[in-house]
Design a protein around this motif. Structure first.
Motif, PDB file in Angstrom:
ATOM      1  N   LEU A 195       0.832  -1.211   0.000  1.00  0.00           N
ATOM      2  CA  LEU A 195       0.000   0.000   0.000  1.00  0.00           C
ATOM      3  C   LEU A 195       0.859   1.250   0.000  1.00  0.00           C
ATOM      4  CD1 LEU A 195      -2.799  -1.085   2.488  1.00  0.00           C
ATOM      5  CD2 LEU A 195      -2.924  -0.951  -0.010  1.00  0.00           C
ATOM      6  N   HIS A 196       2.007   1.190   0.675  1.00  0.00           N
ATOM      7  CA  HIS A 196       2.935   2.325   0.673  1.00  0.00           C
ATOM      8  C   HIS A 196       3.474   2.565  -0.737  1.00  0.00           C
ATOM      9  CE1 HIS A 196       5.956   5.139   1.988  1.00  0.00           C
ATOM     10  NE2 HIS A 196       6.878   4.399   1.400  1.00  0.00           N
ATOM     11  N   ILE A 197       3.766   1.495  -1.463  1.00  0.00           N
ATOM     12  CA  ILE A 197       4.259   1.637  -2.836  1.00  0.00           C
ATOM     13  C   ILE A 197       3.187   2.258  -3.721  1.00  0.00           C
ATOM     14  CG2 ILE A 197       4.993   0.369  -4.892  1.00  0.00           C
ATOM     15  CD1 ILE A 197       6.414  -1.579  -3.009  1.00  0.00           C
ATOM     16  N   ARG A 198       1.958   1.837  -3.557  1.00  0.00           N
ATOM     17  CA  ARG A 198       0.873   2.399  -4.361  1.00  0.00           C
ATOM     18  C   ARG A 198       0.682   3.886  -4.088  1.00  0.00           C
ATOM     19  NH1 ARG A 198      -3.600  -2.318  -3.761  1.00  0.00           N
ATOM     20  NH2 ARG A 198      -2.564  -3.813  -5.096  1.00  0.00           N
ATOM     21  N   SER A 199       0.876   4.293  -2.853  1.00  0.00           N
ATOM     22  CA  SER A 199       0.641   5.685  -2.508  1.00  0.00           C
ATOM     23  C   SER A 199       1.849   6.569  -2.815  1.00  0.00           C
ATOM     24  CB  SER A 199       0.266   5.818  -1.037  1.00  0.00           C
ATOM     25  OG  SER A 199       1.381   5.474  -0.236  1.00  0.00           O
ATOM     26  N   ASN A 200       2.994   5.993  -3.094  1.00  0.00           N
ATOM     27  CA  ASN A 200       4.192   6.776  -3.349  1.00  0.00           C
ATOM     28  C   ASN A 200       4.748   6.421  -4.728  1.00  0.00           C
ATOM     29  OD1 ASN A 200       6.623   8.087  -3.364  1.00  0.00           O
ATOM     30  ND2 ASN A 200       7.078   7.638  -1.238  1.00  0.00           N
ATOM     31  N   SER A 201       4.416   7.215  -5.704  1.00  0.00           N
ATOM     32  CA  SER A 201       4.815   6.926  -7.076  1.00  0.00           C
ATOM     33  C   SER A 201       6.322   6.991  -7.269  1.00  0.00           C
ATOM     34  CB  SER A 201       4.110   7.874  -8.036  1.00  0.00           C
ATOM     35  OG  SER A 201       4.397   9.222  -7.705  1.00  0.00           O
ATOM     36  N   ASP A 202       7.014   7.805  -6.485  1.00  0.00           N
ATOM     37  CA  ASP A 202       8.467   7.853  -6.609  1.00  0.00           C
ATOM     38  C   ASP A 202       9.102   6.537  -6.172  1.00  0.00           C
ATOM     39  OD1 ASP A 202       9.061  10.429  -7.697  1.00  0.00           O
ATOM     40  OD2 ASP A 202       8.419  11.289  -5.803  1.00  0.00           O
ATOM     41  N   THR A 203       8.575   5.937  -5.119  1.00  0.00           N
ATOM     42  CA  THR A 203       9.088   4.638  -4.683  1.00  0.00           C
ATOM     43  C   THR A 203       8.861   3.597  -5.761  1.00  0.00           C
ATOM     44  OG1 THR A 203       8.626   5.202  -2.370  1.00  0.00           O
ATOM     45  CG2 THR A 203       8.959   2.883  -2.872  1.00  0.00           C
ATOM     46  N   LEU A 204       7.676   3.579  -6.344  1.00  0.00           N
ATOM     47  CA  LEU A 204       7.395   2.661  -7.445  1.00  0.00           C
ATOM     48  C   LEU A 204       8.346   2.919  -8.606  1.00  0.00           C
ATOM     49  CD1 LEU A 204       5.684   0.482  -8.836  1.00  0.00           C
ATOM     50  CD2 LEU A 204       4.127   2.316  -9.567  1.00  0.00           C
ATOM     51  N   GLY A 205       8.572   4.171  -8.931  1.00  0.00           N
ATOM     52  CA  GLY A 205       9.476   4.515 -10.027  1.00  0.00           C
ATOM     53  C   GLY A 205      10.908   4.089  -9.755  1.00  0.00           C
ATOM     54  N   ILE A 206      11.362   4.273  -8.531  1.00  0.00           N
ATOM     55  CA  ILE A 206      12.722   3.864  -8.167  1.00  0.00           C
ATOM     56  C   ILE A 206      12.851   2.349  -8.278  1.00  0.00           C
ATOM     57  CG2 ILE A 206      14.328   3.676  -6.224  1.00  0.00           C
ATOM     58  CD1 ILE A 206      13.239   6.489  -5.351  1.00  0.00           C
ATOM     59  N   ILE A 207      11.869   1.627  -7.774  1.00  0.00           N
ATOM     60  CA  ILE A 207      11.916   0.163  -7.824  1.00  0.00           C
ATOM     61  C   ILE A 207      11.850  -0.320  -9.271  1.00  0.00           C
ATOM     62  CG2 ILE A 207      10.639  -1.940  -7.242  1.00  0.00           C
ATOM     63  CD1 ILE A 207       9.886  -0.532  -4.586  1.00  0.00           C
ATOM     64  N   ALA A 208      10.898   0.187 -10.049  1.00  0.00           N
ATOM     65  CA  ALA A 208      10.739  -0.261 -11.431  1.00  0.00           C
ATOM     66  C   ALA A 208      11.954   0.076 -12.279  1.00  0.00           C
ATOM     67  CB  ALA A 208       9.483   0.365 -12.048  1.00  0.00           C
ATOM     68  N   SER A 209      12.465   1.283 -12.150  1.00  0.00           N
ATOM     69  CA  SER A 209      13.630   1.675 -12.942  1.00  0.00           C
ATOM     70  C   SER A 209      14.881   0.920 -12.518  1.00  0.00           C
ATOM     71  CB  SER A 209      13.866   3.185 -12.826  1.00  0.00           C
ATOM     72  OG  SER A 209      12.756   3.891 -13.315  1.00  0.00           O
ATOM     73  N   SER A 210      15.010   0.671 -11.229  1.00  0.00           N
ATOM     74  CA  SER A 210      16.169  -0.094 -10.749  1.00  0.00           C
ATOM     75  C   SER A 210      16.106  -1.543 -11.221  1.00  0.00           C
ATOM     76  CB  SER A 210      16.244  -0.052  -9.222  1.00  0.00           C
ATOM     77  OG  SER A 210      16.450   1.261  -8.779  1.00  0.00           O
ATOM     78  N   LEU A 211      14.920  -2.143 -11.165  1.00  0.00           N
ATOM     79  CA  LEU A 211      14.775  -3.508 -11.670  1.00  0.00           C
ATOM     80  C   LEU A 211      15.018  -3.574 -13.171  1.00  0.00           C
ATOM     81  CD1 LEU A 211      11.715  -4.827  -9.636  1.00  0.00           C
ATOM     82  CD2 LEU A 211      14.112  -5.519  -9.417  1.00  0.00           C
ATOM     83  N   CYS A 212      14.577  -2.561 -13.880  1.00  0.00           N
ATOM     84  CA  CYS A 212      14.839  -2.471 -15.316  1.00  0.00           C
ATOM     85  C   CYS A 212      16.341  -2.422 -15.575  1.00  0.00           C
ATOM     86  CB  CYS A 212      14.152  -1.236 -15.896  1.00  0.00           C
ATOM     87  SG  CYS A 212      14.452  -0.960 -17.651  1.00  0.00           S
ATOM     88  N   LEU A 213      17.032  -1.619 -14.791  1.00  0.00           N
ATOM     89  CA  LEU A 213      18.478  -1.500 -14.923  1.00  0.00           C
ATOM     90  C   LEU A 213      19.165  -2.830 -14.637  1.00  0.00           C
ATOM     91  CD1 LEU A 213      20.892   0.398 -15.419  1.00  0.00           C
ATOM     92  CD2 LEU A 213      20.851   0.921 -12.990  1.00  0.00           C
ATOM     93  N   VAL A 214      18.761  -3.496 -13.570  1.00  0.00           N
ATOM     94  CA  VAL A 214      19.334  -4.806 -13.238  1.00  0.00           C
ATOM     95  C   VAL A 214      19.033  -5.809 -14.351  1.00  0.00           C
ATOM     96  CG1 VAL A 214      19.153  -6.759 -11.631  1.00  0.00           C
ATOM     97  CG2 VAL A 214      19.316  -4.429 -10.751  1.00  0.00           C
TER      98      VAL A 214
END
Length: 134
Positions: free
Chosen positions: A4-23
């Motif tokens: 729920l914290h990830i859903r409410s914080n788009s920057d956290t989602l963006g950091i996770i998604a972009s970092s996973l993309c990079l990996v």
């Protein structure tokens, strides 16, 4: 970290998604180098691995869209959309083989997108227009 914290914080989602993309981008050459025999016999990478590109693009799109709705810095909004558009174009170009691009360019764009989310999360998320106006 709560979903729920990830859903409410788009920057956290963006950091996770972009970092996973990079990996994902960094790991691909090493994983398939280790499985060269499999790739030579099959002729291509597994479908599930290739589809991760579009999953990460979709998550990144959602994160950028939500972040640009809440950021107080107008220039940052443009930077987010430019970075996401570049990432989309690079992935699409990689799939369709339209133009020869240096492979490392996707790393630069992904790192820039992660950095933008970190910057926005730290300095530009607010409810009024007075913060992060530069």
């Amino acid at each position: 970290m709560n979903i729920l914290h990830i859903r409410s914080n788009s920057d956290t989602l963006g950091i996770i998604a972009s970092s996973l993309c990079l990996v994902h981008c960094l790991a691909t050459p090493f994983l398939f180098l280790a499985n060269t025999e499999f790739i030579l016999s099959e002729g291509e990478h597994p479908f599930w691995w290739k589809s991760l590109d579009f999953i990460f693009l979709g998550l990144s799109f959602i994160a950028v869209y939500k972040t640009t709705q809440t950021t107080s810095n107008q220039k940052l909004k443009y930077a987010f959309w430019i970075c996401w558009s570049l990432l989309f174009a690079i992935v699409l170009n990689e799939k369709l083989h339209l133009v020869h691009l240096v492979e490392e360019i996707i790393y630069v764009v992904a790192i820039l997108l992660v950095s933008l989310h970190f910057y926005n999360q730290k300095y530009c998320r607010c409810n009024n227009k007075k913060c992060c106006t530069n």
